[in-house]
Design a protein around this motif. Structure first.
Motif, PDB file in Angstrom:
ATOM      1  N   ALA A 191       0.838  -1.198   0.000  1.00 45.25           N
ATOM      2  CA  ALA A 191       0.000   0.000   0.000  1.00 45.25           C
ATOM      3  C   ALA A 191       0.873   1.248   0.000  1.00 45.25           C
ATOM      4  CB  ALA A 191      -0.916   0.005   1.220  1.00 45.25           C
ATOM      5  N   VAL A 203       0.386  -5.658   5.937  1.00 43.74           N
ATOM      6  CA  VAL A 203       0.492  -4.766   4.786  1.00 43.74           C
ATOM      7  C   VAL A 203       1.901  -4.194   4.743  1.00 43.74           C
ATOM      8  CG1 VAL A 203      -0.510  -2.834   6.136  1.00 43.74           C
ATOM      9  CG2 VAL A 203      -0.521  -2.717   3.642  1.00 43.74           C
ATOM     10  N   THR A 210       4.010  -1.109   3.740  1.00 42.16           N
ATOM     11  CA  THR A 210       3.683   0.305   3.518  1.00 42.16           C
ATOM     12  C   THR A 210       4.792   1.061   2.787  1.00 42.16           C
ATOM     13  OG1 THR A 210       4.512   0.809   5.740  1.00 42.16           O
ATOM     14  CG2 THR A 210       2.139   0.464   5.501  1.00 42.16           C
ATOM     15  N   VAL A 217      -2.244  -0.857  -3.936  1.00 34.27           N
ATOM     16  CA  VAL A 217      -3.307   0.089  -3.622  1.00 34.27           C
ATOM     17  C   VAL A 217      -2.643   1.382  -3.166  1.00 34.27           C
ATOM     18  CG1 VAL A 217      -3.587  -0.930  -1.305  1.00 34.27           C
ATOM     19  CG2 VAL A 217      -5.401   0.488  -2.216  1.00 34.27           C
ATOM     20  N   THR A 222      -3.208   5.484  -1.669  1.00 34.20           N
ATOM     21  CA  THR A 222      -4.088   6.501  -1.086  1.00 34.20           C
ATOM     22  C   THR A 222      -3.306   7.793  -0.896  1.00 34.20           C
ATOM     23  OG1 THR A 222      -5.803   6.889   0.585  1.00 34.20           O
ATOM     24  CG2 THR A 222      -3.733   5.965   1.382  1.00 34.20           C
ATOM     25  N   TRP A 258      -7.705   1.555   6.432  1.00 32.48           N
ATOM     26  CA  TRP A 258      -7.022   0.279   6.157  1.00 32.48           C
ATOM     27  C   TRP A 258      -8.035  -0.813   5.842  1.00 32.48           C
ATOM     28  CZ3 TRP A 258      -2.551   0.508   4.355  1.00 32.48           C
ATOM     29  CH2 TRP A 258      -1.608   1.413   4.845  1.00 32.48           C
ATOM     30  N   MET A 283      -9.029  -0.250   2.305  1.00 33.67           N
ATOM     31  CA  MET A 283      -7.968  -0.554   1.335  1.00 33.67           C
ATOM     32  C   MET A 283      -7.673  -2.045   1.255  1.00 33.67           C
ATOM     33  SD  MET A 283      -5.227   2.507   1.228  1.00 33.67           S
ATOM     34  CE  MET A 283      -4.694   2.577   2.908  1.00 33.67           C
ATOM     35  N   LEU A 284      -7.764  -2.733   2.395  1.00 34.21           N
ATOM     36  CA  LEU A 284      -7.386  -4.146   2.436  1.00 34.21           C
ATOM     37  C   LEU A 284      -8.591  -5.078   2.291  1.00 34.21           C
ATOM     38  CD1 LEU A 284      -4.792  -3.844   5.364  1.00 34.21           C
ATOM     39  CD2 LEU A 284      -4.334  -3.773   2.905  1.00 34.21           C
TER      40      LEU A 284
END
Ligand code: ADP
Length: 372
Positions: A3, A24, A26, A64, A66, A282, A285-286
């Protein structure tokens, strides 16, 4: 899952703190290597979030993507989206919100109550609109934290207006300013956070205290919730949307502006709500179920701003006193340099009673100082 977060400010930092609860990897991109989010992510990429090539290259490395600030290159995000990347919020929503003129037109198009407005291309055109005053002049692109907003009460104030495409908006007789966040997942399900009430510092034009839940009537709340939901849902995009609204003296609700991201008005959700705005993003997104937005206890949030007359290496005065207070949670953003009015951190206080909240907030405000 990989992400990416565009922007490495305090919102990015708080998002990363919550990421530790999930599986995740990051990634953060930001120009400043010393930014608040830099040392909390797995991969830091130094780059300009406004630059097409930088954003495109960064986006290709993640699944993904953001944002923690609107000031990003939307064209690069559009290309990444066309190539199959998941961008939350959708670049189309971001495009509308980034430009205050498009944002106001969006409200009008969807019959969302927002103050009446005109568009002015430059100062010369603004000078012909004096019959629209008193009004608020808002820079179309690039305004932030009150820097792109001018109150124009009378014709002589036109001088202070912007010489660039802007919105000239009718002045509202504001009783309260509130914000409501709406979270929408990829399937279109939504949840709403309780309203927060903002109290501003008139000198620095920055958020000062923020109370949750807002002290408003039930009927006003229902109106505000319906409006916030309409604003968020019409973007047709997953994400978390913070809708700032005015309540005027007749109890009417007007949308001021929307942020398609985690927002300052949701800082308190970390301790005061079951699922914080960061946890919620989160989950979206997940691809996990949405969280519980209900409050655990009423709260007040106090911004920690750099003290007047102090610029340089930040020193925090009064930390012991604040940390000794019951249910006071201190967040320092890790910015090495302070400046007058700079957002350096915040404190959230939890209490059952509003009077206790206000009393403790005053105490924190007095005790804590950021000096150099
Ligand atoms: P920014 O995006 O820079 O925070 P805002 O659009 O939120 O700017 O405006 C900053 C402040 O100016 C608001 O919080 C509010 O107090 C005041 N303001 C903005 N628009 C209006 C309006 N139409 N009528 C009265 N006050 C306004």
């Amino acid at each position: 899952m990989k992400a990416g977060i565009l922007g490495g400010g305090q919102l990015g930092r708080m998002l990363l703190q919550e990421a530790a609860n999930y599986t995740v990897e990051t990634w953060v991109m930001e120009k400043d290597r010393d930014c608040p989010a830099a040392h909390l992510c797995h991969h830091f990429v130094q780059g300009d979030i406004r630059d097409y090539d930088a954003v495109y290259a960064f986006g290709q490395q993640v699944d993904v993507l953001t944002i923690e600030i609107e000031n990003v290159n939307v064209e690069a995000l559009e290309r990444l989206e066309a190539e199959g990347k998941t961008i939350i919020p959708k670049p189309s929503a971001l495009k509308t919100i980034k430009n205050k003129i498009l944002q106001k037109q969006y409200y009008r198009h969807h019959s969302i109550p927002s103050p009446a407005f005109l568009v002015t291309q430059d100062k010369a055109e603004l000078a012909t609109k004096t019959d629209f005053l008193p009004a608020v002049h808002k820079l179309g692109m690039g305004g932030y934290d009150g820097r792109g907003v001018q109150l124009l009460k009378k014709a002589a104030d036109i001088e202070n207006g912007f010489d660039a495409p802007s919105v000239l908006e009718k002045m509202i007789d504001i009783d309260k300013e509130i914000a409501i966040s709406v979270a929408i997942d990829k399937k279109g399900a939504h949840v709403i956070y309780p309203p927060v009430e903002m109290i501003f510092d008139p000198y620095l034009n920055l958020l000062d205290y923020q109370l949750c839940p807002a002290d408003i009537q039930k009927t006003t709340l229902w109106k505000a919730e319906a409006i916030a939901l309409a604003v968020a849902r019409n973007f047709g995009s997953p994400g978390i949307f913070a809708i700032e609204m005015f309540i005027d003296r007749s109890g009417d609700v007007w949308v001021n502006e929307t942020a398609p991201r985690v927002h300052n008005s949701g800082h308190h959700t970390i301790e005061a709500h079951y699922s914080s705005q960061f946890d919620m993003l989160w989950r979206i997104m997940l691809d996990y179920p949405l969280g519980n937005t209900a409050l655990i206890m009423p709260s007040i949030m106090i911004n920690i701003l750099g003290a007047e007359g102090h610029k340089g290496n930040a020193l925090y005065e009064g930390m012991n006193e604040v940390l000794a207070m019951e249910n006071a949670y201190v967040h320092i953003y890790g910015k090495s340099q302070t400046a007058p009015g700079r957002k350096m951190g915040h404190v959230t206080i939890l209490e059952r009673d509003k009077t206790d909240l206000l009393r403790k907030a005053g105490k924190v405000k007095k005790a804590l100082r950021v000096i150099s």
